[in-house]
Design a protein around this motif. Structure first.
Motif, PDB file in Angstrom:
ATOM      1  N   ARG A 162      -9.453   2.071  -7.307  1.00  0.00           N
ATOM      2  CA  ARG A 162     -10.306   1.095  -6.622  1.00  0.00           C
ATOM      3  C   ARG A 162      -9.493  -0.108  -6.170  1.00  0.00           C
ATOM      4  N   LEU A 163      -8.492  -0.477  -6.971  1.00  0.00           N
ATOM      5  CA  LEU A 163      -7.619  -1.573  -6.541  1.00  0.00           C
ATOM      6  C   LEU A 163      -6.920  -1.211  -5.229  1.00  0.00           C
ATOM      7  N   PHE A 164      -6.575   0.066  -5.107  1.00  0.00           N
ATOM      8  CA  PHE A 164      -5.902   0.507  -3.892  1.00  0.00           C
ATOM      9  C   PHE A 164      -6.889   0.872  -2.791  1.00  0.00           C
ATOM     10  N   GLY A 165      -8.176   0.666  -3.062  1.00  0.00           N
ATOM     11  CA  GLY A 165      -9.180   0.831  -2.021  1.00  0.00           C
ATOM     12  C   GLY A 165      -9.519   2.260  -1.673  1.00  0.00           C
ATOM     13  N   LEU A 166      -9.284   3.192  -2.571  1.00  0.00           N
ATOM     14  CA  LEU A 166      -9.625   4.580  -2.272  1.00  0.00           C
ATOM     15  C   LEU A 166     -11.140   4.751  -2.269  1.00  0.00           C
ATOM     16  N   PRO A 167     -11.687   5.431  -1.273  1.00  0.00           N
ATOM     17  CA  PRO A 167     -13.137   5.677  -1.244  1.00  0.00           C
ATOM     18  C   PRO A 167     -13.564   6.486  -2.469  1.00  0.00           C
ATOM     19  N   ARG A 168     -14.807   6.247  -2.890  1.00  0.00           N
ATOM     20  CA  ARG A 168     -15.291   6.796  -4.154  1.00  0.00           C
ATOM     21  C   ARG A 168     -15.086   8.313  -4.272  1.00  0.00           C
TER      22      ARG A 168
ATOM     23  N   HIS B 219      -2.684   6.726  -4.802  1.00  0.00           N
ATOM     24  CA  HIS B 219      -2.808   6.418  -3.373  1.00  0.00           C
ATOM     25  C   HIS B 219      -1.724   7.095  -2.543  1.00  0.00           C
TER      26      HIS B 219
ATOM     27  N   PHE C  86      -9.846   2.571 -12.084  1.00  0.00           N
ATOM     28  CA  PHE C  86      -9.611   1.143 -11.831  1.00  0.00           C
ATOM     29  C   PHE C  86      -8.497   0.956 -10.802  1.00  0.00           C
ATOM     30  N   PHE C  87      -7.380   1.655 -11.012  1.00  0.00           N
ATOM     31  CA  PHE C  87      -6.256   1.467 -10.081  1.00  0.00           C
ATOM     32  C   PHE C  87      -6.571   2.063  -8.706  1.00  0.00           C
TER      33      PHE C  87
ATOM     34  N   ILE D  30      -5.157   7.826   4.478  1.00  0.00           N
ATOM     35  CA  ILE D  30      -5.993   7.109   3.510  1.00  0.00           C
ATOM     36  C   ILE D  30      -6.401   5.764   4.094  1.00  0.00           C
TER      37      ILE D  30
ATOM     38  N   ALA E 250       0.821  -1.216   0.000  1.00  0.00           N
ATOM     39  CA  ALA E 250       0.000   0.000   0.000  1.00  0.00           C
ATOM     40  C   ALA E 250       0.853   1.263   0.000  1.00  0.00           C
TER      41      ALA E 250
ATOM     42  N   ILE F 151      -7.304   2.252   3.550  1.00  0.00           N
ATOM     43  CA  ILE F 151      -7.163   1.270   2.480  1.00  0.00           C
ATOM     44  C   ILE F 151      -8.309   0.266   2.576  1.00  0.00           C
ATOM     45  N   ARG F 152      -9.156   0.270   1.571  1.00  0.00           N
ATOM     46  CA  ARG F 152     -10.281  -0.680   1.541  1.00  0.00           C
ATOM     47  C   ARG F 152     -10.252  -1.400   0.206  1.00  0.00           C
ATOM     48  N   PRO F 153      -9.481  -2.444   0.136  1.00  0.00           N
ATOM     49  CA  PRO F 153      -9.338  -3.114  -1.172  1.00  0.00           C
ATOM     50  C   PRO F 153     -10.686  -3.612  -1.707  1.00  0.00           C
ATOM     51  N   ARG F 154     -11.007  -3.226  -2.901  1.00  0.00           N
ATOM     52  CA  ARG F 154     -12.221  -3.730  -3.551  1.00  0.00           C
ATOM     53  C   ARG F 154     -11.812  -4.290  -4.908  1.00  0.00           C
ATOM     54  N   PRO F 155     -10.816  -5.131  -4.896  1.00  0.00           N
ATOM     55  CA  PRO F 155     -10.238  -5.526  -6.183  1.00  0.00           C
ATOM     56  C   PRO F 155     -11.172  -6.350  -7.042  1.00  0.00           C
TER      57      PRO F 155
ATOM     58  N   PRO G 163      -2.145  -3.450  -3.098  1.00  0.00           N
ATOM     59  CA  PRO G 163      -2.412  -4.184  -1.850  1.00  0.00           C
ATOM     60  C   PRO G 163      -3.609  -5.114  -2.015  1.00  0.00           C
ATOM     61  N   VAL G 164      -3.400  -6.133  -2.781  1.00  0.00           N
ATOM     62  CA  VAL G 164      -4.464  -7.043  -3.201  1.00  0.00           C
ATOM     63  C   VAL G 164      -3.924  -8.460  -3.109  1.00  0.00           C
TER      64      VAL G 164
ATOM     65  N   GLU H  58     -13.151  10.373  -2.544  1.00  0.00           N
ATOM     66  CA  GLU H  58     -11.744  10.769  -2.516  1.00  0.00           C
ATOM     67  C   GLU H  58     -11.071  10.387  -3.838  1.00  0.00           C
TER      68      GLU H  58
ATOM     69  N   ALA I  29     -13.620  -4.116  -8.709  1.00  0.00           N
ATOM     70  CA  ALA I  29     -12.890  -3.236  -9.631  1.00  0.00           C
ATOM     71  C   ALA I  29     -12.554  -3.984 -10.913  1.00  0.00           C
TER      72      ALA I  29
END
Lengths: 312, 392
Positions: free
Chosen positions: A103-109, A152, A100-101, B9, A77, B11-15, B234-235, A111, B18
């Motif tokens: 969301r992969l890193f889990g960024l809130p919508r 991120h 896409f990336f 930040i 991360a 981190i809330r992975p939603r892979p 981070p997935v 932000e 996504a």
């Protein structure tokens, strides 16, 4: 102070080939570290281990003190990785790729939307964000490729040959952006085939060859390794052995090496001034068909340490 | 851009979502792929369905053939009632064999044999499609009306009335039920024809073929380095695998749903018990997903996937009866067909169109399909996982 990115004793073997052996270095916050090496030296394998794509046979990697092997998600991360190839979906727009990336890193919508705008501004593509990536130039794709790694706010940015195949304008934009990130405190690991980029961007450089770090230091420290002598590359035709003996004994020549059938490399103080004496020394035995004088710089150091030019 | 802000930040992975969203968006931009998903199946359903005799389904009147051996009052009365029925188009057919042939080929929704001097009528239908059931219902109504008249007339004559008086009385009270028996006589070994056949056939065919085609997108993701890059986020690796698998499954299910909904609304195809259909379509979609990941993992370049997958899907469709009725092929080919998922899927979907069937009827087929899906998904995910571990 804890290094942002540190690795020690990294090794990796593919079958009988030891691709990386005992590689270690550390990058401080706000420091730019260049990893230089000829093709096949082990740069990409090293980076693959640093970003968690490959599991090292030995050694360990920490990111801001977090062990990559023990806590891979937490460590990854903090890394922003820009691969050598343009790893983006051509069917999607620049903005959609960034989303896409993110969301992969889990960024809130919410932000994520703001971060995408910031990153697009940083890479100078706000006006083309909603065009399909397939319609972008190579340089624009490279910039989105980098932007995807910044969403991120990583602690360390790893750039693997980020300017391959880009136009001068995009190269300048990329290097300017990278310098701003480092100035803002981000750690940087940078590999490139372009020596001038490494000299411009990096505070310290590690030279890797045959899977090992063979030298490391600031530009000045590395250049000092080969002293103040110039490197003279000669191509000879005729009695090369006889000419080589003469050149070895010539006053001012510190070192002479046969690098091929008709090629000789000399290390000489004040190379340009020794040149007439060199021509005279070989005269009658061989003909000088080509000559190149390389003044002490990182390229010369690299050549001296690895025996090959960076772009070979 | 300050890295110090990273700590803030969450981190809330939603892979998985996504990856699914990105893959579906990519598919939505693929015009050729969309043509084969949205247009081609219905072109196939319409043309093959019409060739198999399904063109009349959905027309204003149901074609019903009648074999009437005599011109006795009962036959005449039944024929009169049938011809008067607003939903039926009555065609006189010479023999019972011709009648069965017409029903089997789909040119007739049903048929009725009216033997001379008998009140025992024989209904010929497949009972495997909506038009057949509708025709039976209409024939029942017409025959019931004649039966009621006959019974009432008989009762009034028994009470001492003359035939003329009885007829007058019956006209006054045309009610009650008769003893005219209608016996069903299904055509031997019959399968549905027309759209009732081509809709499930093309559901299986195109769900599989289009899954094979989207395998190219998986190979393309690999070639682009997207999968490798996703793993540097981070997935967990298994999340990336799950995201890719779910993407293919969603496409397969969407393809199936599209064909089911459109064929029901436009062609009047009746699919049967929803739970049973869901089980068959779900398990078949898992098979297609496993096959797609397997092909996407094994091929070396994205161009290889469409060169291998769709032809494979067509061959399996042929063996499974998706391109033509299986009784057209020999026993040997049909036996081979059962080595692959399409034949099991066809059996299950056709069985579910019969009245009174449900999930319990197709459990053996669903079990076989689930087994195939488990084997394919297991193998494909194992290979996919192994391949992503060797990224350099």
């Amino acid at each position: 102070m804890t290094a942002t990115l540190a690795c020690t004793g990294l090794s990796k073997r593919f079958g009988d080939v030891l691709a990386v052996q005992d590689v270690g270095f550390a990058i401080a916050p706000g420091e730019a570290y260049g990893l230089l090496g000829p093709n096949g030296a082990g740069k990409t394998t090293t980076i693959s281990m640093l970003v968690g794509l490959l599991k090292p046979a030995t050694g360990n990697v920490t990111v801001c003190g977090t062990d990559l092997a023990a806590e891979p998600l937490a460590a990854k991360a903090k890394i922003g990785y820009v691969p050598q190839e343009i790893a983006l979906y051509p069917e999607l727009t620049g903005r959609e790729n960034l989303r896409f990336f993110g969301r992969l890193f889990g960024l809130p919508r919410r932000e994520l939307a703001a971060r995408i705008d910031e990153v697009l501004d940083l890479v100078g593509l706000s006006d083309r964000a909603d065009g399909k990536l397939g319609t972008y130039s190579g340089g624009m794709k490279r910039r989105i490729n980098i932007g995807a790694a910044l969403l991120h706010r990583p602690e360390v940015l790893i750039l693997d040959e980020p300017t391959v195949g880009v136009d001068p304008q995009s190269r300048k934009a990329i290097l300017d952006g990278v310098e701003r990130l480092v100035a803002d405190g981000m750690a940087l690991l940078y590999t490139s085939h372009y020596m001038e980029e490494v000299e411009r961007v990096c505070d310290r450089v590690g030279i890797i060859d045959h899977g090992r770090i063979v030298a490391e230091g600031t530009r000045h420290e590395l250049v000092a390794m080969v002293g103040s002598a110039d490197t003279i590359e000669l191509m000879l035709d005729g009695d090369v052995d006889g000419a080589f003996d003469k050149l070895q004994a010539l006053e001012g020549v510190v070192e002479a090496v046969r690098t091929g059938t008709g090629s000789v490399r000399l290390l000489a103080e004040g190379g340009r001034y020794v040149l007439p004496a060199i021509i005279t020394a070989v005269d009658g035995r061989a003909t000088v068909t080509a000559v190149e004088v390389i003044e002490p710089d990182l390229e010369a150091t690299f050549l001296h340490l690895t025996g090959s030019k960076l772009r070979d | 851009m300050r890295p110090q802000e990273a700590a803030r930040i969450r981190i809330r992975p939603r892979p998985i979502l996504a990856l699914v969203a990105a893959n579906l968006r990519r598919l939505s931009r693929d015009k050729v792929g969309l043509f084969f998903m949205v247009i081609m199946p219905f072109v196939n359903i319409v043309f093959v369905g019409m060739a198999l005799g399904g063109g009349a389904v959905g027309a204003a009147k149901l074609p019903v053939g009648v074999v009437a051996d005599g011109s006795d009052p009962v036959s005449a009365a039944v024929l009169k009632e049938l011809r008067a029925h607003p939903d039926l188009a009555i065609t006189t057919v010479a023999t019972k064999q011709d009648l069965q042939s017409g029903v089997r080929e789909g040119s007739l929704a049903a048929g009725l044999v009216i033997p001379a001097g008998s009140t025992r009528l024989e209904l010929v239908m497949t009972q495997m499609n909506g038009s057949g059931m509708a025709a039976r219902s209409a024939v029942d109504v017409a025959v019931g009306r004649v039966a009621a008249v006959l019974e009432a007339t008989r009762a009034v004559e028994a009470a001492g009335a003359t035939p003329a008086q009885a007829a007058a009385r019956v006209r006054e009270a045309q009610a009650g039920s008769g003893r005219v028996a209608v016996v069903g006589s299904g055509t031997p070994g019959a399968t549905p024809r027309g759209f009732a056949y081509t809709a499930p056939a093309n559901l299986l065919l195109f769900t599989f073929i289009n899954s094979m085609a989207v395998a190219a997108a998986l190979a393309e993701s690999r070639r682009l380095g997207m999968l490798q890059r996703a793993i540097t986020a981070p997935v967990r690796r298994r999340s990336v695998l799950a995201g890719e698998a779910l993407s293919r499954f969603v496409v397969a299910v969407a393809q199936s749903l599209l064909i089911m909904v459109v064929s029901s609304l436009v062609f009047g195809v009746s699919w049967g018990d929803p739970l049973g259909v869901a089980a068959v379509v779900g398990s078949f979609s898992l098979v297609a997903t496993g096959a797609a990941i397997l092909v996407g993992t094994l091929v070396r370049s994205p161009a290889q996937a469409p060169a291998i997958g769709p032809p494979l899907g067509i061959v399996l469709g042929m063996l499974g009866g998706c391109l033509w009725p299986r009784e057209s092929a020999g026993d040997f080919l049909n036996s081979i067909g059962y080595l692959f998922p399409h034949a099991w899927g066809m059996d299950a979907l056709l069985a579910l169109t019969k009245p009174g069937t449900g999930l319990g009827t197709v459990l053996p087929e669903v079990a076989v399909l689930s087994g195939m899906a488990a084997a394919l998904l297991g193998l494909s995910l194992f290979l996919f996982n192994r391949r992503t571990r060797t990224f350099t």
